[in-house]
Design an enzyme around this catalytic site. Structure first.
Site, PDB file in Angstrom:
ATOM      1  N   ARG A 281       1.510  -1.332   9.444  1.00 12.95           N
ATOM      2  CA  ARG A 281       2.895  -1.788   9.489  1.00 12.95           C
ATOM      3  C   ARG A 281       3.705  -1.210   8.342  1.00 12.95           C
ATOM      4  O   ARG A 281       4.893  -0.901   8.503  1.00 12.95           O
ATOM      5  CB  ARG A 281       2.948  -3.317   9.470  1.00 12.95           C
ATOM      6  CG  ARG A 281       4.368  -3.854   9.586  1.00 12.95           C
ATOM      7  CD  ARG A 281       4.408  -5.366   9.749  1.00 12.95           C
ATOM      8  NE  ARG A 281       3.981  -5.751  11.079  1.00 12.95           N
ATOM      9  CZ  ARG A 281       2.948  -6.530  11.319  1.00 12.95           C
ATOM     10  NH1 ARG A 281       2.217  -6.995  10.327  1.00 12.95           N
ATOM     11  NH2 ARG A 281       2.619  -6.847  12.548  1.00 12.95           N
ATOM     12  N   ALA A 282       3.101  -1.044   7.181  1.00 15.61           N
ATOM     13  CA  ALA A 282       3.826  -0.506   6.029  1.00 15.61           C
ATOM     14  C   ALA A 282       4.330   0.911   6.309  1.00 15.61           C
ATOM     15  O   ALA A 282       5.466   1.260   5.955  1.00 15.61           O
ATOM     16  CB  ALA A 282       2.938  -0.519   4.790  1.00 15.61           C
TER      17      ALA A 282
END
Length: 708
Positions: A281-282
């Site tokens: 997700r980062a």
């Protein structure tokens, strides 16, 4: 529900002074809602909520299907909308909503309420939308988000992951779309967020009040002017608001044409890998943020400066490994990573970053938020280069001071040389410098006996809104979780009298029964730590601190409030008033000096007073007293007698307690065990505290009370 459109004009976004990172993060989400929202961390009184609420006035209006309570888009209505199917042609334009979720909201208020009585008797899905429906295609704002109850956090996580909200009760199901921009504000002193919810925020920023007198003067003047005449103040800033609104619209239009090159994408991936963030997700959030930054600056290429700024906003809250880690990034490491993976291929279309000013922007300008008139229409760009909160990040080795000096816990054979207890107090002569803690470990769960009714948590048995069903009762107020079998059983004897003629069951309000559930609650865990000379042997105190640190971590995971009392010399000190911030407890523990006599009675009496006050504040949250000591009592007149009386006072009020016996060496006096008996609690050694100790006895407060 609170929305941004009311009779009193919101404080203008462009009138907010300073806080460049906060304003930039909010504006990037206005440009690209796919960034995923903002978490704002900062001390109280820093205008966090003011800035967030002002954002809604800058968001473009949205088209909705006329009469739809769920804000369906006319060109792509939700096929499962409870108000559907929709007729074509009915279109309304409305401002973007900002919906506020109170931390004490009920589950029905968040997801909506289903009329179970009509569902059972008429087969009708009578559904009253909740806050998630109101926030669809808008902003969901949670002030003090770190204080949100676990069951509401779970619902938020589900909605954020699926883009929809589901209400299911006894086989009756309602679903509607729920895609919103999640914005939260919090004061870290009051506790941290669950990691799952923390990761759902796209960006995070730290805010603090300015220390510059001129800037503080400007803040006060503007606030007083707004309070005196909100409409007039808003009119004075209308031109700046319009200019910023226009820039957001232009950036939104440019966004689809922005190119994220392979070189920039490689830098993003390398940065996330270098900082060892979990999952992917980062990387995705960084890519979206860098693209939004380019559009905000009026460019169609993503440059290295965009990647760097995206990392500063998207990664600090994702690299924490435990609740005692401080958020932040090592900027030197970030620059080295960007240089290493950007030197060969360049970062933009021509391989040469544009020489923007320190605030970025298409003309090198950006906001003038670094000065006293900050918060102009440009609104953001690059982070301030002088004195901003990102300029002095803690290096990894400095973030956990208790890890700087690690020593193995003392074995019984190791000799000790405790500080003489006769050392004078009130000066440096009787005090030993603080030592580091050993590595924290997983502890056994210590329970409070009986069945409580406190806030949801993970420690002691309690009647809660969630958990396993143990019975049924008549609703007390609004109907909670329906107990279907008990409801049918209550209605069945009256069917003939009610004139039942068809297959359906005739159900009245008096027939409804709600489920009684048993789950777990969070408690107030009050630590009373002996810091006297008898505990001052270096290895022993290091092991004791490691044990208390482990218990603090356990309290964080079980959603407890914690407090910390230390006693040494001639008295006891409330080192940390009861709070949800275990980070504050760890910091106070780390700085704890030792030495002097052992005023055990003073520590217990101070605990009694703290618990008395907390009982008046929150009677439903039950306390668990954890006394960490070797059991000696040497401070004051008749120290042993006074300590015994204090222990009996606590026991007489039913305070659940655990004594962690820190006595070491081949000769043991067993004083901690005697203290535990006076407290009507249980005593465990440091070894028995470990959850993975094979030889330790499984002893909890519950078991001890049953044996007594």
């Amino acid at each position: 529900m609170t929305t941004a459109h009311n009779t009193t004009p919101q404080y203008p976004f462009t009138a907010v002074v300073g806080m460049d990172d906060l304003r930039l993060a909010l504006l990037l989400n206005a440009v690209s809602p796919a960034v995923g929202g903002v978490l704002v961390r900062g001390e109280k009184g820093t205008a966090k909520s003011t800035a967030v609420r002002a954002l809604s006035a800058l968001m473009p209006a949205v088209d909705v299907v006329g009469g739809c309570r769920f804000a369906c888009a006319p060109d792509a209505p939700d096929p499962g909308c409870p108000d559907g199917p929709h007729e074509t042609g009915a279109v309304e334009e409305r401002p973007t909503r900002m919906v506020e979720l109170p931390v004490g909201a009920s589950e029905d208020r968040l997801v909506g309420a289903l009329d179970i009585e009509r569902a059972l008797s008429e087969g009708v899905k009578a559904f009253e939308p909740g806050l998630l429906a109101d926030a669809h295609r808008g902003i969901l704002y949670v002030d003090e988000v770190n204080l949100l109850h676990d069951h509401l956090v779970d619902l938020l996580l589900d909605a954020a992951a699926m883009g929809a909200s589901y209400v299911e009760r006894e086989g009756v199901s309602v679903r509607h779309a729920a895609r919103f921009l999640l914005v939260g504000t919090m004061n870290p002193e009051e506790g941290e967020l669950r990691p799952q919810l923390l990761d759902r925020f796209g960006l995070t920023v730290e805010v603090a009040a300015s220390r510059e007198p001129d800037e503080r003067v400007t803040v006060v003047r503007r606030r007083l002017a707004y309070d005196a005449d909100p409409a007039g103040f808003a009119a004075d800033w209308a031109a700046e608001e319009d200019a910023l609104r226009g820039r957001i619209a232009a950036a939104r239009e440019l966004l689809p044409r922005v190119t994220l090159g392979d070189a920039a994408l490689r830098q993003i991936a390398a940065t996330c890998a270098a900082f060892e963030v979990d999952g992917m997700r980062a990387d995705i959030v960084m890519a979206r943020t860098a693209t939004a930054l380019a559009a905000w600056a009026g460019r169609t290429d993503v440059l290295e400066e965009d990647v760097r700024q995206a990392a500063l906003l998207a990664l600090p809250h994702r690299r924490r490994r435990n609740p005692f880690d401080a958020p932040g990034l090592d900027e030197d490491k970030l620059d080295q990573t960007l240089e290493e993976f950007g030197a060969d291929e360049g970062t933009g279309g021509d391989g040469d970053p544009e020489p923007d000013g320190p605030d970025g922007g298409p003309d090198g300008g950006g906001p003038d938020g670094g000065g006293p008139e900050g918060g102009g229409p440009e609104g953001g760009g690059q982070p301030p280069q002088d004195g901003g909160p990102e300029e002095a990040p803690l290096p990894p080795e400095a973030e956990l001071p208790h890890q700087q000096e690690r020593e193995a816990p003392q074995t019984p054979q190791a000799p000790e040389k405790p500080e003489p207890e006769s050392a004078p107090q009130g000066g440096a002569a009787g005090e030993k410098a603080a030592v580091g803690a050993t590595e924290p470990f997983r502890t056994r769960r210590l329970d409070v006996p009986g069945l409580g009714e406190g806030a949801d948590g993970r420690r002691s048995r309690a009647r809660t809104a969630h958990g396993r069903t143990t019975g049924a009762r008549r609703p007390q107020g609004a109907l909670g979780k329906l107990h279907l079998a008990a409801t049918v059983q209550a209605a069945a004897p009256h069917q003939r009298a009610r004139g039942r003629s068809g297959r359906g069951l005739v159900v009245r309000r008096d027939d409804l029964r709600e489920a009684v559930r048993e789950g777990r609650e969070g408690n107030l865990v009050l630590f009373v730590v002996d810091a006297s000379g008898s505990m001052a042997a270096r290895k022993r105190m290091s092991a004791v601190k490691g044990a208390v640190l482990s218990l603090l971590l356990d309290a964080y995971q079980r959603r407890d409030k914690i407090g910390l009392i230390t006693f040494r010399g001639t008295g006891a000190e409330l080192a940390l008033p009861p709070t949800s911030s275990v980070e504050a407890g760890a910091a106070r523990l780390e700085q704890l000096p030792t030495g002097g006599r052992t005023p055990l009675s003073e520590g217990l009496l101070r605990a009694h007073e703290v618990l008395r006050v907390e009982r008046m504040r929150d009677a439903s949250r039950r306390p668990l007293l954890v006394v960490v000591t070797d059991g000696r009592a040497t401070g004051g007149p008749e120290p042993v007698v006074r300590a015994t009386r204090a222990a009996r006072l606590l026991a007489g009020e039913g305070t659940a307690s655990v004594v962690v016996d820190c006595e070491a060496g081949p000769v043991r006096l067993g004083l901690a065990g005697e203290l535990a008996r006076e407290l009507q609690g249980t005593a465990i050694t440091l070894d028995e505290l470990r959850a993975d100790s094979v030889s330790a006895l499984v002893r909890t407060v519950q078991g001890n009370r049953k044996a007594a």
